[in-house]
Design a protein around this motif. Sequence first.
Motif, mmCIF file in Angstrom:
data_model
loop_
_atom_site.group_PDB
_atom_site.id
_atom_site.type_symbol
_atom_site.label_atom_id
_atom_site.label_comp_id
_atom_site.label_asym_id
_atom_site.label_seq_id
_atom_site.Cartn_x
_atom_site.Cartn_y
_atom_site.Cartn_z
ATOM 1 N N TRP A 62 63.292 65.401 101.921
ATOM 2 C CA TRP A 62 62.719 66.606 101.870
ATOM 3 C C TRP A 62 61.293 66.564 102.849
ATOM 4 O O TRP A 62 60.949 67.349 103.786
ATOM 5 N N GLY A 66 68.328 64.642 98.748
ATOM 6 C CA GLY A 66 67.431 65.784 99.108
ATOM 7 C C GLY A 66 65.971 65.639 99.009
ATOM 8 O O GLY A 66 65.177 65.852 99.727
ATOM 9 N N ARG A 67 65.578 65.006 97.846
ATOM 10 C CA ARG A 67 64.355 64.574 97.505
ATOM 11 C C ARG A 67 63.567 63.539 98.480
ATOM 12 O O ARG A 67 62.734 63.838 98.982
ATOM 13 N N TYR A 90 59.541 70.423 96.094
ATOM 14 C CA TYR A 90 60.951 69.897 95.874
ATOM 15 C C TYR A 90 61.170 69.185 94.411
ATOM 16 O O TYR A 90 61.163 68.100 94.518
ATOM 17 N N TRP A 94 64.910 72.454 91.462
ATOM 18 C CA TRP A 94 66.353 72.170 91.885
ATOM 19 C C TRP A 94 67.177 72.823 90.682
ATOM 20 O O TRP A 94 68.357 73.263 91.142
ATOM 21 N N THR A 113 62.299 67.067 106.291
ATOM 22 C CA THR A 113 62.734 68.692 106.501
ATOM 23 C C THR A 113 61.523 69.336 106.363
ATOM 24 O O THR A 113 61.692 70.402 107.176
ATOM 25 N N ASP A 114 60.642 69.263 105.524
ATOM 26 C CA ASP A 114 59.563 70.160 105.433
ATOM 27 C C ASP A 114 58.718 70.208 106.548
ATOM 28 O O ASP A 114 58.018 71.055 106.939
ATOM 29 N N TRP A 168 64.673 77.508 100.241
ATOM 30 C CA TRP A 168 63.954 76.503 101.158
ATOM 31 C C TRP A 168 62.731 76.881 101.123
ATOM 32 O O TRP A 168 61.757 76.114 100.993
ATOM 33 N N TYR A 193 61.086 76.106 98.001
ATOM 34 C CA TYR A 193 60.889 74.679 97.914
ATOM 35 C C TYR A 193 59.602 74.364 98.633
ATOM 36 O O TYR A 193 58.739 73.391 98.287
#
Length: 105
Positions: free
Chosen positions: A82, A78-79, A22, A27, A85-86, A14, A17
């Motif tokens: 992200w 996930g993309r 990301y 990946w 999340t970031d 992470w 990333y």
Amino acid sequence: MKFTRLQFKVLRVWLRYHASGYGIGQWFRTCWKHWLLLGAMCAWSYYFVVPGSAAVGWGFFGLCLGAFLRDIGYYQVGRRAWPVTDRVIDWKQVQELVDAHDKPV
């Protein structure tokens, strides 16, 4: 709380990333071993298709294709997630945890 090796590996990934973005390249660097195993199983299934065990060979091929498509789906989810999340993760704390784990006591 004591972290496992897998948890520290995820934190390092992470962080990579976070620093590099990301993208599909990042990946792929993370999961190339799994795809190599899938490719080997797909090639192995070919040897069942050719001699006459077509049902078994196509079954293994379908499993490999399904796993590959599942991974692509995971990447897409996930993309899309992200950016949130970031923004939510405290990257200073993650960096401290990784640094504390990497330094010998």
